[in-house]
Design an enzyme around this catalytic site. Structure first.
Site, short mmCIF file in Angstrom:
data_model
loop_
_atom_site.label_atom_id
_atom_site.label_comp_id
_atom_site.label_asym_id
_atom_site.label_seq_id
_atom_site.Cartn_x
_atom_site.Cartn_y
_atom_site.Cartn_z
N ASP A 43 4.25 25.30 44.18
CA ASP A 43 5.54 25.79 43.72
C ASP A 43 5.40 27.19 43.13
O ASP A 43 4.33 27.59 42.65
CB ASP A 43 6.18 24.85 42.70
N GLU A 62 3.99 22.68 38.82
CA GLU A 62 3.23 23.37 37.78
C GLU A 62 4.08 24.38 37.05
O GLU A 62 3.95 24.57 35.84
CB GLU A 62 2.01 24.06 38.39
N GLU A 63 4.97 25.04 37.79
CA GLU A 63 5.83 26.05 37.18
C GLU A 63 7.06 25.43 36.51
O GLU A 63 7.80 26.13 35.83
CB GLU A 63 6.29 27.07 38.24
N GLU A 123 -5.73 29.41 39.32
CA GLU A 123 -4.82 30.30 38.59
C GLU A 123 -5.35 31.73 38.60
O GLU A 123 -6.57 31.95 38.56
CB GLU A 123 -4.65 29.83 37.15
N HIS A 165 4.74 36.44 38.47
CA HIS A 165 6.08 36.15 37.94
C HIS A 165 6.99 37.39 37.93
O HIS A 165 8.10 37.32 37.41
CB HIS A 165 6.01 35.54 36.54
#
Length: 382
Positions: A74, A139-140, A168, A354
């Site tokens: 995701d 996860e997000e 990550e 992000h």
């Protein structure tokens, strides 16, 4: 002009994954794409779907030790499309960088994991132990039905992970310059301080919860909770949100809502922090309710096989001496570490995660694939 590395198998898989708009908690077929390639090299594929979340557990081998690649398909929302130089789910390579939502966080890592496993199995078909993949689409998001549920399932059937490598984006300036060998714990408090609403001209007929709470909040913000240690910075207390009042200038509010968060080291426990907060609130005579949200325990992977293999692999592939750190936010490693597994995070440079125009250096994904493969060799080819 494109270089050969922009058409490599890891870059092509990264582009395929980015092209699937898997905004959390959607997976949009990313895990199916990965599972198909893993099945082709002898992995047993086990989808685990919990409510709106798609998870994948894939394993090659039945014996220990178990090396697990962990990650998520995701991605966060794209934000303002007008600020993107290229469509976020139409990945392109420009000047050696692959652009698209999830390029760095973390579809590039997922592609590197799959390709590293393919290359490793081709060269070492009879490797020791097992290789596994634990992949989630949560996860997000709220992290309720993702890695934590898969880990619970594995624990219930006594299936243990020995080493977990989370993809990550840990790197800061150069690939591999930083790895995360632990994370701070995270504890959130949702505090409601009660008062009595009234007219500001008649304060003796009301009880202002903002005035009541202010000294307690000031005291909480000044406390040195601990001094940290060689692996963790001191525990941090931060007020994240505060809300009170009706919006009118002539009304004393009836309640005050405060949200705060601790990022805490291994020098304290959540229980210790809670007890100290409650003691301060009580000492100030507040009438309050408080709810606590446990976001994750602190964990640390010290010197040992996984950290040693990671350090050595990064230097051998990139020439970089890595710096193990525990700073930053939380990751799904916090759900794996309590099982007794050693956990390390290693992934691309995190400068654009992000953000609009997220991108990752194509050559870094080749290096990352090499690092992942070398770590496998060091741990499963002794």
């Amino acid at each position: 002009m494109s270089s050969p590395e922009t058409h490599s198998d890891v870059i092509e898989l990264t582009r395929e994954l980015i092209s699937r708009p898997s905004v959390t908690p959607l997976d949009e077929g990313c895990q199916d794409l990965m599972a198909k390639r893993l099945a082709a090299i002898g992995f047993t594929i086990e989808p685990m779907v919990f409510e709106d979340t798609t998870n994948l557990w894939a394993r090659r081998g039945t014996e220990g030790p178990v090396f697990c690649f962990a990650g998520h398909t995701d991605v966060v929302p794209v934000g303002d499309l007008n600020r993107w130089h290229t469509p976020p789910f139409d990945p392109v390579v420009i000047d050696g960088y692959i652009h698209g939502r999830g390029a760095a966080d973390m579809k590039g890592s997922l592609a590197a994991m799959v390709v590293a496993a393919e290359r490793f199995v081709a060269e070492h078909p009879d490797h020791q132990g097992s290789i596994a993949f634990l992949i989630t689409s949560d996860e997000e998001g709220p992290f309720i039905n993702g890695t934590v549920r898969v880990v619970e399932t594995l624990e219930a059937r006594h299936e243990k992970i020995t080493w977990a490598l989370v993809g990550e984006p840990s790197s800061t300036h150069l690939l591999g310059d930083v790895v995360k060998n632990g994370r701070r714990g995270s504890l959130t408090g949702n505090l409601t301080v009660k008062g009595i609403q009234g007219h500001v001209a008649y304060p003796h007929l009301a009880d202002n919860p903002i005035h009541r709470a202010a000294p307690a909040l000031a005291e909480l913000s000044r406390i040195e909770w601990d001094k940290g240690n060689e692996f963790f910075p001191p525990t941090s207390f931060q007020i994240a949100n505060i809300n009170g009042g009706t919006g009118a200038s002539n009304v004393i509010p009836g309640e005050l809502k405060v949200m705060f968060n601790f990022r805490y080291s291994t020098e304290v426990t959540a229980e210790t922090l809670i007890a100290r907060v409650l003691g301060i609130l009580d000492a100030h005579g507040l009438d309050y309710d408080i709810d606590w949200v446990f976001n994750g325990l602190p964990f640390l992977t010290g010197e040992g096989p996984l950290l040693d293999a990671t350090r050595e692999a990064i230097f051998e592939v990139t020439g970089t001496h890595t710096d193990p750190q525990t700073t930053g936010g939380t990751s799904d490693g916090r759900f794996i570490a309590p099982t007794g597994a050693q956990v390390i995070e290693l992934g691309p440079v995190n400068a654009t995660i992000h953000k609009v125009n997220e991108c990752v250096k194509a050559s870094d994904l080749e290096l990352l694939t090499g690092c992942y493969q070398r770590i496998l060799e060091k741990l499963l080819c002794n």
